[in-house]
Design a protein around this motif. Structure first.
Motif, mmCIF file in Angstrom:
data_model
loop_
_atom_site.group_PDB
_atom_site.id
_atom_site.type_symbol
_atom_site.label_atom_id
_atom_site.label_comp_id
_atom_site.label_asym_id
_atom_site.label_seq_id
_atom_site.Cartn_x
_atom_site.Cartn_y
_atom_site.Cartn_z
ATOM 1 N N MET A 276 16.981 39.015 28.495
ATOM 2 C CA MET A 276 16.535 37.507 27.946
ATOM 3 C C MET A 276 17.682 36.803 27.393
ATOM 4 O O MET A 276 17.511 35.535 27.545
ATOM 5 N N SER A 277 18.973 37.303 27.240
ATOM 6 C CA SER A 277 19.913 36.701 26.416
ATOM 7 C C SER A 277 20.453 35.745 27.609
ATOM 8 O O SER A 277 21.075 34.812 27.697
ATOM 9 N N LEU B 274 8.603 40.959 29.220
ATOM 10 C CA LEU B 274 9.780 41.183 28.891
ATOM 11 C C LEU B 274 10.136 40.662 27.386
ATOM 12 O O LEU B 274 11.134 41.520 26.754
ATOM 13 N N LEU B 275 9.712 39.603 27.190
ATOM 14 C CA LEU B 275 9.944 39.211 25.558
ATOM 15 C C LEU B 275 9.191 40.134 24.624
ATOM 16 O O LEU B 275 9.683 40.478 23.764
ATOM 17 N N ILE B 276 7.983 40.531 25.054
ATOM 18 C CA ILE B 276 7.238 41.303 24.072
ATOM 19 C C ILE B 276 7.996 42.695 24.184
ATOM 20 O O ILE B 276 7.952 43.439 22.931
ATOM 21 N N THR B 277 8.692 43.233 25.067
ATOM 22 C CA THR B 277 9.466 44.626 24.992
ATOM 23 C C THR B 277 10.359 44.577 24.128
ATOM 24 O O THR B 277 10.802 45.382 23.296
ATOM 25 N N ILE C 98 18.063 40.128 37.501
ATOM 26 C CA ILE C 98 18.065 41.231 36.726
ATOM 27 C C ILE C 98 16.897 41.021 35.740
ATOM 28 O O ILE C 98 16.443 41.905 35.483
ATOM 29 N N ALA C 99 16.858 40.192 35.057
ATOM 30 C CA ALA C 99 15.715 39.736 34.010
ATOM 31 C C ALA C 99 14.363 39.886 34.835
ATOM 32 O O ALA C 99 13.500 40.567 34.270
ATOM 33 N N SER D 173 26.200 44.467 31.414
ATOM 34 C CA SER D 173 25.731 44.986 30.174
ATOM 35 C C SER D 173 24.332 45.308 30.142
ATOM 36 O O SER D 173 24.011 46.545 29.708
ATOM 37 N N ALA D 174 23.517 44.439 30.719
ATOM 38 C CA ALA D 174 21.865 44.896 30.468
ATOM 39 C C ALA D 174 21.842 45.975 31.577
ATOM 40 O O ALA D 174 20.909 46.803 31.173
#
Length: 549
Positions: free
Chosen positions: A247-248, A30-33, A392-393, A228-229
């Motif tokens: 991620m936020s 997820l961070l890499i994306t 959701i993350a 929002s995501a």
């Protein structure tokens, strides 16, 4: 030591690999994306786009504001409930406890549906009683109400456990020295409860931040990060910006979780003896008991009103038009191919995920408590990550992690089962660990001395010790699997759908009667499962105890 036990070593390696793949890898992906383009090159344009072109700042502030308000209210209500049921002579304690459990055993957005039915434009109270035809039920206030009612049981259960284990002799000593009820509460009971109060606050705060179902139904113009995501991915088809928004949410949510887990849990107060030795001096004064009783009755009445409304609407022919009683909604579920499919899929996937979650949780807790090995801390942290991060993350993380070979799981039942298993795993691990810590390990060592191997010792000694934790793990896994929405909403497909996603679709399509029928069926299945699981666990271990006697 482990080299002399190759079977155990292989199990530990297998467990670590599974946890790395399904708990750590999705978060890393997820961070890499967020930080790479479609070709895998380093690129921060999506982050710049989110910061400059979207409402992420407003959504973050709104989410934190909502989380703080809900956490404060839920903790206060949970404390009042826990104190009333554990420190007073109030009548109806069992009834109040059962009612307080309803929000945990139901989908997170049932109360949101009830608010629309009661106070919406065609609401029973707003339109039919008060005559208000244009009532706007969406926004911050409604979210505070529904999230508080849905999440105060989390605070209540946390605080209830502390109240039950608190050494009442300390309070009795204060009373013996002449302190009144208020003085005893302020100088003894409340200070002893402070770590649990802070823990309950952080748990609810993290849960509110990660909540998706209620904001999706009731937020309206009040922007929050989870919705929002979701909008970025499903509405604008922008996976990278949606990933960054997810991620936020991850940062404040995980911060709250790890503060609660590793700092607050170490700040608890203990007595010298370690066990309560004095009988509880229950409060019987009417001027204290009656106001607390009234508060509990009012809250219970609101919960019954909301859930009763959902049941009633499920039995109404056409909400707001024809209020005559009918089984039309249930007949539609029974006859509709999509209705039967989502119900059947949910049951099948939940029943598969349930034993995997419970047994995996018991196995990991056994290794963490009873064995010392390299990578033990990694195993502990990895098992907690899916529970700590917003659903959701996790769902987006699974989408980006398992949509290409060699881990191509997208669109299959396996990816949904994996999400349900690892989302709930840490609860079973925690319950099993707490059970094992209460028992001297010399009992298991005696089994080993008598020639039993690790597997036999675990199945014949350790697992029966963890009976209550096993039941808790099974029940929690099934309930969360049946009611999960945020973690799986991106993972459902034509082949596999879930009941909670069907409920969300029915609400968005304004088919409120159908949505209510789905909710009632889901809650009924969960309640039946509770009774069956309790019967099976008690019967199974009861036979084993009699055989070993």
């Amino acid at each position: 030591m482990l080299l002399q036990q190759p079977g155990l070593l292989l199990i530990i390696i297998a467990m670590l690999l599974i946890l790395i793949i399904f708990c750590i890898y999705p978060v890393v992906r997820l961070l890499i994306t967020c930080m790479t383009d479609t070709d895998g090159n380093f690129d921060l344009s999506s982050i710049r786009y989110v910061l400059e072109k979207t409402n992420i700042g407003t959504a973050l502030i709104n989410s934190i504001r909502l989380g703080v308000v809900v956490a404060v209210l839920s903790t206060i209500i949970g404390y009042i409930f826990a104190f009333s049921l554990n420190r007073t002579t109030m009548h109806g304690k069992r009834f109040f406890h059962i009612i307080a459990m309803l929000p945990i055993l139901s989908p997170p957005f049932v109360i949101s549906l009830a608010v629309i039915l009661l106070f919406g434009r065609s609401g029973i109270i707003s339109k039919q009683i008060l005559g208000i035809t244009n009532n706007n039920v969406y926004g911050f206030t409604s979210l505070v109400v529904v999230q508080t009612l849905a999440m105060f049981p989390l605070a209540y259960l946390n605080l209830k456990g502390v109240m039950e284990s608190m050494d009442s002799s300390v309070e009795n000593a204060a009373r013996s020295l002449g302190a009144g009820r208020l003085k005893t509460f302020l100088s003894v009971t409340l200070p002893l409860s402070l770590p649990a109060i802070l823990s309950a606050f952080l748990i609810v705060f993290a849960k509110s931040l990660s909540d998706f179902g209620n904001p999706q139904v009731l937020a309206g113009d009040y922007a929050v990060l989870s919705v929002s995501a979701y909008t970025q991915i499903t509405g604008l088809y922008n996976l990278r910006t949606g990933s960054f928004m997810a991620m936020s949410i991850l940062v404040p949510s995980m911060l709250a979780f790890f503060i609660q887990k590793f700092w607050v849990s170490k700040k608890s107060f203990v007595t010298i003896t370690g066990k309560p030795v004095g009988a509880v001096d229950y409060i019987s004064e009417k001027h204290i008991v009656y106001p607390l009783f009234i508060l509990c009755v009012l809250l219970t009445a609101v919960i019954i009103l909301f859930y009763g409304t959902v049941l009633w609407v499920s039995l109404v022919k056409t909400w707001g038009v024809d209020m005559s009683l009918s089984l039309k909604n249930y007949q539609f579920v029974a006859s509709s191919g999509s209705g039967k499919k989502s119900l059947g899929d949910t049951l099948i996937l939940s029943l598969i995920a349930m034993p995997i979650t419970a047994l995996l949780g018991m196995g990991i807790s056994y290794l963490l408590v009873r064995k010392k090995f390299f990578g033990r801390k990694l195993m502990e942290i990895a098992s907690m990550i899916p529970f700590a991060i917003p659903g959701i993350a996790l769902g987006i993380g699974y989408v980006v992690s398992f949509n290409s070979p060699p881990l191509l799981l997208t669109g299959t039942a396996a990816i949904i089962i994996a999400t349900l298993v690892f989302r709930t795993l840490s609860v079973g691990v925690e319950a099993g660990s707490n059970s094992l810590r209460q028992v001297d390990k010399s009992i298991e060592e005696a089994s080993t001395i008598l020639g039993a191997n690790n597997f036999t010792t675990f199945t014949r000694i350790s697992l029966p010790i963890m009976k209550s934790a096993l039941f808790s793990g099974l029940l929690n896994a099934f309930v969360r699997s049946m009611t999960s929405v945020s973690a799986v909403i991106f993972l459902v497909s034509v082949k596999w759908n879930l009941l909670t996603v069907s409920i969300m679709s029915a609400i968005e399509s304004n088919k409120l009667g159908l949505a209510a029928a789905y909710c009632v069926l889901l809650m009924g299945i969960v309640l039946i499962a509770m009774l069956v699981l309790e019967l099976l666990v008690n019967k199974g271990f009861g036979k084993r105890r009699r055989r070993n006697a």
